[in-house]
Design an enzyme around this catalytic site. Structure first.
Site, PDB file in Angstrom:
ATOM      1  N   ASN A 102      44.189  41.556  39.867  1.00  0.00           N
ATOM      2  CA  ASN A 102      43.224  42.016  38.871  1.00  0.00           C
ATOM      3  C   ASN A 102      42.827  43.465  39.124  1.00  0.00           C
ATOM      4  OD1 ASN A 102      43.407  39.433  38.007  1.00  0.00           O
ATOM      5  ND2 ASN A 102      41.438  38.760  38.843  1.00  0.00           N
ATOM      6  N   HIS A 119      47.764  45.604  41.879  1.00  0.00           N
ATOM      7  CA  HIS A 119      48.100  46.191  40.578  1.00  0.00           C
ATOM      8  C   HIS A 119      47.176  47.348  40.201  1.00  0.00           C
ATOM      9  CE1 HIS A 119      50.419  42.361  39.096  1.00  0.00           C
ATOM     10  NE2 HIS A 119      51.062  43.037  40.027  1.00  0.00           N
ATOM     11  N   GLY A 185      44.168  31.088  39.571  1.00  0.00           N
ATOM     12  CA  GLY A 185      44.039  31.749  38.272  1.00  0.00           C
ATOM     13  C   GLY A 185      45.159  32.707  37.937  1.00  0.00           C
ATOM     14  N   ASN A 211      44.148  26.177  39.583  1.00  0.00           N
ATOM     15  CA  ASN A 211      44.404  26.766  38.258  1.00  0.00           C
ATOM     16  C   ASN A 211      44.049  25.773  37.162  1.00  0.00           C
ATOM     17  OD1 ASN A 211      45.527  29.413  37.592  1.00  0.00           O
ATOM     18  ND2 ASN A 211      46.931  28.285  36.287  1.00  0.00           N
TER      19      ASN A 211
HETATM   20  P1  OAD Z   1      47.927  35.393  33.180  1.00  0.00           P
HETATM   21  O1  OAD Z   1      47.172  35.668  31.930  1.00  0.00           O
HETATM   22  O2  OAD Z   1      49.403  35.468  33.115  1.00  0.00           O
HETATM   23  O3  OAD Z   1      47.569  33.926  33.721  1.00  0.00           O
HETATM   24  C1  OAD Z   1      46.244  33.498  33.836  1.00  0.00           C
HETATM   25  C2  OAD Z   1      46.240  32.109  34.454  1.00  0.00           C
HETATM   26  O4  OAD Z   1      44.905  31.749  34.684  1.00  0.00           O
HETATM   27  C3  OAD Z   1      46.877  31.020  33.580  1.00  0.00           C
HETATM   28  O5  OAD Z   1      47.772  30.254  34.376  1.00  0.00           O
HETATM   29  C4  OAD Z   1      45.680  30.164  33.141  1.00  0.00           C
HETATM   30  O6  OAD Z   1      45.993  28.788  33.047  1.00  0.00           O
HETATM   31  C5  OAD Z   1      44.709  30.396  34.269  1.00  0.00           C
HETATM   32  N1  OAD Z   1      43.293  30.301  33.888  1.00  0.00           N
HETATM   33  C6  OAD Z   1      42.685  30.670  32.732  1.00  0.00           C
HETATM   34  N2  OAD Z   1      41.382  30.460  32.791  1.00  0.00           N
HETATM   35  C7  OAD Z   1      41.115  29.926  34.009  1.00  0.00           C
HETATM   36  C8  OAD Z   1      39.937  29.502  34.676  1.00  0.00           C
HETATM   37  N3  OAD Z   1      38.743  29.563  34.110  1.00  0.00           N
HETATM   38  N4  OAD Z   1      40.066  29.007  35.927  1.00  0.00           N
HETATM   39  C9  OAD Z   1      41.274  28.920  36.534  1.00  0.00           C
HETATM   40  N5  OAD Z   1      42.421  29.306  35.948  1.00  0.00           N
HETATM   41  C10 OAD Z   1      42.347  29.814  34.709  1.00  0.00           C
HETATM   42  O7  OAD Z   1      47.333  36.370  34.310  1.00  0.00           O
HETATM   43  P2  OAD Z   1      47.976  36.807  35.702  1.00  0.00           P
HETATM   44  O8  OAD Z   1      48.821  35.740  36.271  1.00  0.00           O
HETATM   45  O9  OAD Z   1      46.891  37.361  36.534  1.00  0.00           O
HETATM   46  O10 OAD Z   1      49.820  42.944  35.358  1.00  0.00           O
HETATM   47  O11 OAD Z   1      48.907  38.007  35.242  1.00  0.00           O
HETATM   48  C11 OAD Z   1      49.629  38.719  36.212  1.00  0.00           C
HETATM   49  C12 OAD Z   1      49.844  40.126  35.765  1.00  0.00           C
HETATM   50  O12 OAD Z   1      50.417  40.136  34.450  1.00  0.00           O
HETATM   51  C13 OAD Z   1      48.581  40.928  35.586  1.00  0.00           C
HETATM   52  O13 OAD Z   1      48.092  41.463  36.795  1.00  0.00           O
HETATM   53  C14 OAD Z   1      48.994  42.022  34.648  1.00  0.00           C
HETATM   54  C15 OAD Z   1      49.771  41.172  33.661  1.00  0.00           C
HETATM   55  O14 OAD Z   1      50.752  41.800  32.944  1.00  0.00           O
HETATM   56  C16 OAD Z   1      49.966  44.215  34.916  1.00  0.00           C
HETATM   57  O15 OAD Z   1      49.416  44.629  33.919  1.00  0.00           O
HETATM   58  C17 OAD Z   1      50.859  45.034  35.779  1.00  0.00           C
END
Ligand code: OAD
Length: 241
Positions: A102, A119, A185, A211
């Site tokens: 994040n 990131h 998350g 998650n």
């Molecule tokens: P994602 O948006 O890909 O995934 C978010 C995850 O959080 C999903 O698996 C949801 O099921 C879960 N989620 C949502 N709400 C939740 C909650 N209240 N409690 C627990 N889990 C929850 O986000 P990231 O995996 O962080 O990079 O994305 C990775 C990277 O992709 C980011 O850092 C960004 C993006 O492109 C760059 O911009 C370089």
């Protein structure tokens, strides 16, 4: 994969933990995730706002995108998941490495003292001429905002697709000697972060996923806690010795 219990987790006084967080941990604070329904990538093309090529094509649009994200930070607060991880950090000290994908500052505002922002960080800008020139920046960036050290233009201090994430040496070192790994998350779609649980598993660490959605039968995950981070992370931290 099994449901989490403290007995199966078996965290002891000499255990070493790496935590990886993603957008889901900040969702309950009001920050949009990327890939969920209503996520940021529904309104914006990754190629436009999160690649060096997109920035070269239209720097104004990219800067505006991150200005908006930075502005959002003043309207949100850390949630109990950020705060619980900070408490755990106080207890474990150097036995914990907290890594986040994040770019928000909610871990720090929740009390975490050391956070590896692999990131990048919204509240920093980086010089386009000399990448060692990095400044704290909380306002609205203008496209011509000059580097205070050399006068060149600046960019958001964000790692875009195709660029190398920050702090990878420290993260790899911690993964190589961790006994426990937790990812919270994150959709595990973006490498290298998506591969961390595989590295941890390869060195014999126990791997826990917290998650909202969990991947059934992920061979690299031992234990799961399915639910909202703001509820489940504090409960998990409370269960730790
Ligand atoms: P994602 O948006 O890909 O995934 C978010 C995850 O959080 C999903 O698996 C949801 O099921 C879960 N989620 C949502 N709400 C939740 C909650 N209240 N409690 C627990 N889990 C929850 O986000 P990231 O995996 O962080 O990079 O994305 C990775 C990277 O992709 C980011 O850092 C960004 C993006 O492109 C760059 O911009 C370089």
């Amino acid at each position: 994969m099994k449901a989490y219990t403290p007995q199966l987790w078996n965290f002891g006084p000499k255990s070493k933990l790496v935590i990886l967080t993603g957008a889901g941990i900040s969702a309950e604070s009001g920050i949009r995730t990327f890939r969920d329904s209503g996520g940021l990538w529904e309104d914006h093309r990754v190629e436009d706002v999160a690649t060096p090529e997109g920035f070269a094509r239209n720097p104004g649009m990219v800067i505006e995108f991150y200005n908006q994200r930075r502005l959002e930070l003043s309207h949100v607060r850390p949630n109990p998941a950020h705060e619980a991880i900070a408490c755990l950090g106080n207890r474990l000290a150097e036995r914990l490495l907290l890594v986040t994908q994040n770019i928000d500052n909610l871990h720090e505002r929740g009390g975490s003292k050391q956070v590896e922002h692999m990131h990048g960080e919204l509240l920093k800008l980086r010089c386009l001429r000399d990448e060692r020139h990095v400044i704290d920046f909380a306002g609205v960036q203008n496209i011509d905002f000059p580097c205070p050290q050399c006068g060149a233009k600046m960019r958001p201090h964000i790692v875009w697709f195709g660029e190398i994430p920050f702090d990878m040496d420290a993260i790899q070192d911690a993964l190589q000697c961790c006994t426990h790994f937790v990812f919270v998350g994150t959709s595990s779609q973006v490498y290298p972060a998506a591969g961390f649980r595989k590295v941890a598993k390869a060195v014999g660490a126990k791997v826990l996923c917290i998650n909202l959605e969990v991947e059934a039968d992920d061979p690299y995950t031992d234990l799961i806690i399915q639910g909202k981070a703001g509820i489940e992370v504090p409960l998990w931290v409370d269960s730790m010795p």
